[in-house]
Write an enzyme that holds these catalytic residues in place. Sequence first.
Site, PDB file in Angstrom:
ATOM      1  N   HIS A  51       0.826  -1.205   0.000  1.00  0.00           N
ATOM      2  CA  HIS A  51       0.000   0.000   0.000  1.00  0.00           C
ATOM      3  C   HIS A  51       0.863   1.258   0.000  1.00  0.00           C
ATOM      4  O   HIS A  51       2.080   1.208   0.198  1.00  0.00           O
ATOM      5  CB  HIS A  51      -0.890   0.007   1.236  1.00  0.00           C
ATOM      6  CG  HIS A  51      -0.095  -0.006   2.510  1.00  0.00           C
ATOM      7  ND1 HIS A  51       0.457  -1.161   3.003  1.00  0.00           N
ATOM      8  CD2 HIS A  51       0.282   0.982   3.360  1.00  0.00           C
ATOM      9  CE1 HIS A  51       1.116  -0.877   4.123  1.00  0.00           C
ATOM     10  NE2 HIS A  51       1.031   0.422   4.351  1.00  0.00           N
ATOM     11  N   THR A  54       3.632   5.596  -3.327  1.00  0.00           N
ATOM     12  CA  THR A  54       4.821   5.542  -4.181  1.00  0.00           C
ATOM     13  C   THR A  54       5.833   4.467  -3.791  1.00  0.00           C
ATOM     14  O   THR A  54       5.908   4.050  -2.627  1.00  0.00           O
ATOM     15  CB  THR A  54       5.555   6.903  -4.130  1.00  0.00           C
ATOM     16  OG1 THR A  54       5.766   7.248  -2.757  1.00  0.00           O
ATOM     17  CG2 THR A  54       4.763   8.005  -4.812  1.00  0.00           C
ATOM     18  N   ARG A  55       6.600   4.041  -4.781  1.00  0.00           N
ATOM     19  CA  ARG A  55       7.744   3.142  -4.596  1.00  0.00           C
ATOM     20  C   ARG A  55       8.838   3.551  -5.576  1.00  0.00           C
ATOM     21  O   ARG A  55       8.540   4.104  -6.636  1.00  0.00           O
ATOM     22  CB  ARG A  55       7.368   1.680  -4.916  1.00  0.00           C
ATOM     23  CG  ARG A  55       6.405   1.011  -3.963  1.00  0.00           C
ATOM     24  CD  ARG A  55       7.033   0.753  -2.595  1.00  0.00           C
ATOM     25  NE  ARG A  55       6.168  -0.041  -1.736  1.00  0.00           N
ATOM     26  CZ  ARG A  55       5.116   0.434  -1.057  1.00  0.00           C
ATOM     27  NH1 ARG A  55       4.776   1.693  -1.132  1.00  0.00           N
ATOM     28  NH2 ARG A  55       4.407  -0.376  -0.294  1.00  0.00           N
ATOM     29  N   LYS A 273       9.248  11.985   1.610  1.00  0.00           N
ATOM     30  CA  LYS A 273       9.345  10.694   2.315  1.00  0.00           C
ATOM     31  C   LYS A 273      10.812  10.301   2.443  1.00  0.00           C
ATOM     32  O   LYS A 273      11.507  10.188   1.432  1.00  0.00           O
ATOM     33  CB  LYS A 273       8.560   9.648   1.506  1.00  0.00           C
ATOM     34  CG  LYS A 273       8.666   8.222   2.013  1.00  0.00           C
ATOM     35  CD  LYS A 273       7.432   7.372   1.683  1.00  0.00           C
ATOM     36  CE  LYS A 273       7.359   6.852   0.282  1.00  0.00           C
ATOM     37  NZ  LYS A 273       6.158   6.008   0.053  1.00  0.00           N
ATOM     38  N   HIS A 277      15.973   1.792   6.135  1.00  0.00           N
ATOM     39  CA  HIS A 277      15.701   0.508   5.471  1.00  0.00           C
ATOM     40  C   HIS A 277      15.756  -0.669   6.459  1.00  0.00           C
ATOM     41  O   HIS A 277      16.296  -1.722   6.164  1.00  0.00           O
ATOM     42  CB  HIS A 277      16.716   0.324   4.332  1.00  0.00           C
ATOM     43  CG  HIS A 277      16.506  -0.885   3.485  1.00  0.00           C
ATOM     44  ND1 HIS A 277      15.283  -1.266   2.987  1.00  0.00           N
ATOM     45  CD2 HIS A 277      17.381  -1.813   3.023  1.00  0.00           C
ATOM     46  CE1 HIS A 277      15.423  -2.369   2.268  1.00  0.00           C
ATOM     47  NE2 HIS A 277      16.682  -2.721   2.278  1.00  0.00           N
ATOM     48  N   CYS A 320       4.451   0.179   7.361  1.00  0.00           N
ATOM     49  CA  CYS A 320       4.467  -0.773   6.255  1.00  0.00           C
ATOM     50  C   CYS A 320       5.359  -1.936   6.697  1.00  0.00           C
ATOM     51  O   CYS A 320       6.229  -1.749   7.542  1.00  0.00           O
ATOM     52  CB  CYS A 320       5.065  -0.076   5.029  1.00  0.00           C
ATOM     53  SG  CYS A 320       5.001  -1.053   3.517  1.00  0.00           S
ATOM     54  N   LYS A 353       9.039  -2.987  -7.520  1.00  0.00           N
ATOM     55  CA  LYS A 353       9.450  -2.682  -8.904  1.00  0.00           C
ATOM     56  C   LYS A 353       9.462  -3.915  -9.795  1.00  0.00           C
ATOM     57  O   LYS A 353       9.345  -3.815 -11.002  1.00  0.00           O
ATOM     58  CB  LYS A 353      10.828  -2.006  -8.902  1.00  0.00           C
ATOM     59  CG  LYS A 353      11.936  -2.912  -8.399  1.00  0.00           C
ATOM     60  CD  LYS A 353      13.288  -2.218  -8.313  1.00  0.00           C
ATOM     61  CE  LYS A 353      13.458  -1.363  -7.089  1.00  0.00           C
ATOM     62  NZ  LYS A 353      13.326  -2.100  -5.795  1.00  0.00           N
TER      63      LYS A 353
HETATM   64  C1  LIG Z   1       8.001   1.200   3.577  1.00  0.00           C
HETATM   65  C2  LIG Z   1       8.256   0.340   2.374  1.00  0.00           C
HETATM   66  C3  LIG Z   1       8.961   0.862   1.319  1.00  0.00           C
HETATM   67  C4  LIG Z   1       9.240   0.102   0.195  1.00  0.00           C
HETATM   68  N1  LIG Z   1       9.901   0.659  -0.843  1.00  0.00           N
HETATM   69  C5  LIG Z   1      10.069  -0.040  -1.984  1.00  0.00           C
HETATM   70  C6  LIG Z   1      10.612   0.592  -3.116  1.00  0.00           C
HETATM   71  O1  LIG Z   1      10.915   1.772  -3.095  1.00  0.00           O
HETATM   72  N2  LIG Z   1      10.743  -0.134  -4.253  1.00  0.00           N
HETATM   73  C7  LIG Z   1      10.413  -1.442  -4.318  1.00  0.00           C
HETATM   74  O2  LIG Z   1      10.585  -2.050  -5.368  1.00  0.00           O
HETATM   75  N3  LIG Z   1       9.872  -2.071  -3.242  1.00  0.00           N
HETATM   76  C8  LIG Z   1       9.701  -1.398  -2.095  1.00  0.00           C
HETATM   77  N4  LIG Z   1       9.124  -1.991  -1.004  1.00  0.00           N
HETATM   78  C9  LIG Z   1       8.840  -3.421  -1.037  1.00  0.00           C
HETATM   79  C10 LIG Z   1       7.550  -3.806  -1.697  1.00  0.00           C
HETATM   80  O3  LIG Z   1       6.534  -2.890  -1.391  1.00  0.00           O
HETATM   81  C11 LIG Z   1       7.216  -5.232  -1.267  1.00  0.00           C
HETATM   82  O4  LIG Z   1       8.309  -6.078  -1.613  1.00  0.00           O
HETATM   83  C12 LIG Z   1       5.959  -5.758  -1.906  1.00  0.00           C
HETATM   84  O5  LIG Z   1       4.888  -4.877  -1.697  1.00  0.00           O
HETATM   85  C13 LIG Z   1       5.605  -7.137  -1.379  1.00  0.00           C
HETATM   86  O6  LIG Z   1       4.373  -7.533  -1.923  1.00  0.00           O
HETATM   87  P1  LIG Z   1       3.649  -8.891  -1.548  1.00  0.00           P
HETATM   88  O7  LIG Z   1       2.583  -9.052  -2.568  1.00  0.00           O
HETATM   89  O8  LIG Z   1       4.664  -9.966  -1.388  1.00  0.00           O
HETATM   90  O9  LIG Z   1       3.055  -8.660  -0.075  1.00  0.00           O
HETATM   91  P2  LIG Z   1       1.695  -7.947   0.423  1.00  0.00           P
HETATM   92  O10 LIG Z   1       1.491  -6.668  -0.243  1.00  0.00           O
HETATM   93  O11 LIG Z   1       1.735  -7.934   1.909  1.00  0.00           O
HETATM   94  O12 LIG Z   1       0.550  -8.916  -0.071  1.00  0.00           O
HETATM   95  C14 LIG Z   1       0.227 -10.118   0.570  1.00  0.00           C
HETATM   96  C15 LIG Z   1      -1.281 -10.201   0.640  1.00  0.00           C
HETATM   97  O13 LIG Z   1      -1.665 -11.492   1.079  1.00  0.00           O
HETATM   98  C16 LIG Z   1      -2.819 -11.344   1.866  1.00  0.00           C
HETATM   99  N5  LIG Z   1      -2.970 -12.540   2.710  1.00  0.00           N
HETATM  100  C17 LIG Z   1      -2.081 -12.974   3.643  1.00  0.00           C
HETATM  101  N6  LIG Z   1      -2.569 -14.073   4.257  1.00  0.00           N
HETATM  102  C18 LIG Z   1      -3.752 -14.353   3.698  1.00  0.00           C
HETATM  103  C19 LIG Z   1      -4.748 -15.356   3.925  1.00  0.00           C
HETATM  104  N7  LIG Z   1      -4.598 -16.293   4.875  1.00  0.00           N
HETATM  105  N8  LIG Z   1      -5.858 -15.351   3.156  1.00  0.00           N
HETATM  106  C20 LIG Z   1      -6.028 -14.407   2.190  1.00  0.00           C
HETATM  107  N9  LIG Z   1      -5.138 -13.417   1.966  1.00  0.00           N
HETATM  108  C21 LIG Z   1      -4.015 -13.386   2.697  1.00  0.00           C
HETATM  109  C22 LIG Z   1      -2.507 -10.087   2.664  1.00  0.00           C
HETATM  110  O14 LIG Z   1      -3.640  -9.523   3.267  1.00  0.00           O
HETATM  111  C23 LIG Z   1      -1.866  -9.206   1.628  1.00  0.00           C
HETATM  112  O15 LIG Z   1      -2.817  -8.391   0.961  1.00  0.00           O
HETATM  113  C24 LIG Z   1       8.823  -1.245   0.141  1.00  0.00           C
HETATM  114  C25 LIG Z   1       8.098  -1.783   1.206  1.00  0.00           C
HETATM  115  C26 LIG Z   1       7.803  -0.995   2.318  1.00  0.00           C
HETATM  116  C27 LIG Z   1       7.031  -1.609   3.441  1.00  0.00           C
HETATM  117  O1  LIG Z   2      13.511  -1.063  -3.451  1.00  0.00           O
HETATM  118  C1  LIG Z   2      13.932   0.073  -3.435  1.00  0.00           C
HETATM  119  O2  LIG Z   2      14.288   0.632  -4.462  1.00  0.00           O
HETATM  120  C2  LIG Z   2      14.061   0.785  -2.116  1.00  0.00           C
HETATM  121  C3  LIG Z   2      15.472   1.164  -1.947  1.00  0.00           C
HETATM  122  C4  LIG Z   2      15.863   1.446  -0.581  1.00  0.00           C
HETATM  123  C5  LIG Z   2      15.325   0.508   0.376  1.00  0.00           C
HETATM  124  C6  LIG Z   2      13.870   0.302   0.224  1.00  0.00           C
HETATM  125  N1  LIG Z   2      13.561  -0.080  -1.088  1.00  0.00           N
END
Ligand SMILES: Cc1cc2nc3c(=O)[nH]c(=O)nc-3n(C[C@H](O)[C@H](O)[C@H](O)COP(=O)(O)OP(=O)(O)OC[C@H]3O[C@@H](n4cnc5c(N)ncnc54)[C@H](O)[C@@H]3O)c2cc1C
Ligand SMILES: O=C(O)[C@@H]1CCCCN1
Length: 391
Positions: A51, A54-55, A273, A277, A320, A353
């Site tokens: 959520h 931005t990323r 922001k 990390h 997050c 990304k």
């Molecule tokens: C502060 C922050 C900054 C970041 N910055 C960057 C960035 O700049 N660039 C970048 O590339 N990445 C960045 N990331 C990383 C990136 O956002 C994550 O790697 C990515 O969102 C992971 O996605 P996901 O789908 O694995 O997890 P999630 O988004 O957590 O999705 C998992 C989903 O599964 C659902 N779920 C879990 N268990 C169950 C269940 N039992 N039944 C049904 N549903 C379930 C959850 O509710 C959730 O919606 C950042 C992350 C954070 C927190």
């Molecule tokens: O994935 C990214 O690009 C950023 C860089 C710095 C750490 C958090 N994630």
Amino acid sequence: PNTAQKNGDFDCIVIGAGVQGSFTAYQLAKKNKKTLLLEQFVLPHSRGSSHGQTRIIRKAYEQNFYTHMMEECYELWAQLESEAGVKLYRQTGLLVMGPEKSENYQNIKDTLQTNKVPMVVLTHDIFSQHIPNVNLAKGDGALVDTTAGVLFADRTLKTVQGQFQKLGGVIRDNEKVTDIKPGPVVRVSTSVGVYHAKSLVITAGPWANKLLANTGLQLPLEVVKINVCYWKEKVPGSYSMKQRFPCFVQTECLESKVHIYGLPSNEYPGLMKVCYHMGSKTDPDQRDLQKDRSDIEILQHYIARCFPGLIPEPAIVESCLYTLTPDHHFVLDYHPAYSNIVIGAGFSGHGFKFGPIIGKLLCELSLGEVPSYDLSPFHIRRFQSKRNSAL
Ligand SMILES: Cc1cc2nc3c(=O)[nH]c(=O)nc-3n(C[C@H](O)[C@H](O)[C@H](O)COP(=O)(O)OP(=O)(O)OC[C@H]3O[C@@H](n4cnc5c(N)ncnc54)[C@H](O)[C@@H]3O)c2cc1C
Ligand SMILES: O=C(O)[C@@H]1CCCCN1
């Protein structure tokens, strides 16, 4: 369409509608697979990792394999933008700063050079001409990955889920998966019903191990809560996206060995922001009880020293979750015991990304196709000694 299928039967079920599950479901639907995407919360939600507005997207990585994947991944982002008619990416560049002679900084520079990624090296004498309002520390090198920019995260999820539905995909939100019964046909029970599918993809983010427990597997994942801090600009707009201020990563500095990173002001006008990390360990269902803010003190010192145009006191703190693996590389693999269960996990705070390419790879694995990239850095067996498996 396979008319022999019963209502609750699918070619594939994807658990978790974060960025990775949504892109995987979309890829499966594109291949005409009858696909169900299950999500425990009402969409959209802000309890996981995907959520926020931005990323960062970038090719600047220490490892060649990530930079390679990003080459195609940029094309997939552009394809989705044109297919859906929405803007998901804005080029801003990424400023990388770090001790010139350090391994991290040199590795990033080498990877960019080896892969001929457009970049600019900023020496101390020209730095402030290009990057106003930032103090480059003595001994630090600076370069800009010009391909980098900002992804609009919430808009991405909405778009990719919408495209999935347009292709006939089914999303059921507010439906938590409570049990998985592996077998040639996998049985998935939720708070609402029971579904069957030939294959299953688990992309449950911070909840991965809770779900995998139903299949006798535990991965060495650590969930940490990140304080997402926004800092007020003394002169509104001085670090803004509109003025093409870049994203930045400080690989290490006086205050910290851990990366500090930032994105130009955009979503909250006048606020930039800047985050640390790393965070403290938490349970994803109790993350609000984790109140460690020691990182904020480190950020305050760094900001006061290097970003003189920001007030060194956070104006907004959101949260997050990261799901970290020991080496911070992803898990993209088959379940070790069941070849029709595929796992995408441990995105370690840098997976957004890669969403389009991860969707493509998890789809390939679930269809039994040869994956487009060498997935050995992402295999579960690299954890061999650490894996605590009941199998
Ligand atoms: C502060 C922050 C900054 C970041 N910055 C960057 C960035 O700049 N660039 C970048 O590339 N990445 C960045 N990331 C990383 C990136 O956002 C994550 O790697 C990515 O969102 C992971 O996605 P996901 O789908 O694995 O997890 P999630 O988004 O957590 O999705 C998992 C989903 O599964 C659902 N779920 C879990 N268990 C169950 C269940 N039992 N039944 C049904 N549903 C379930 C959850 O509710 C959730 O919606 C950042 C992350 C954070 C927190
Ligand atoms: O994935 C990214 O690009 C950023 C860089 C710095 C750490 C958090 N994630």
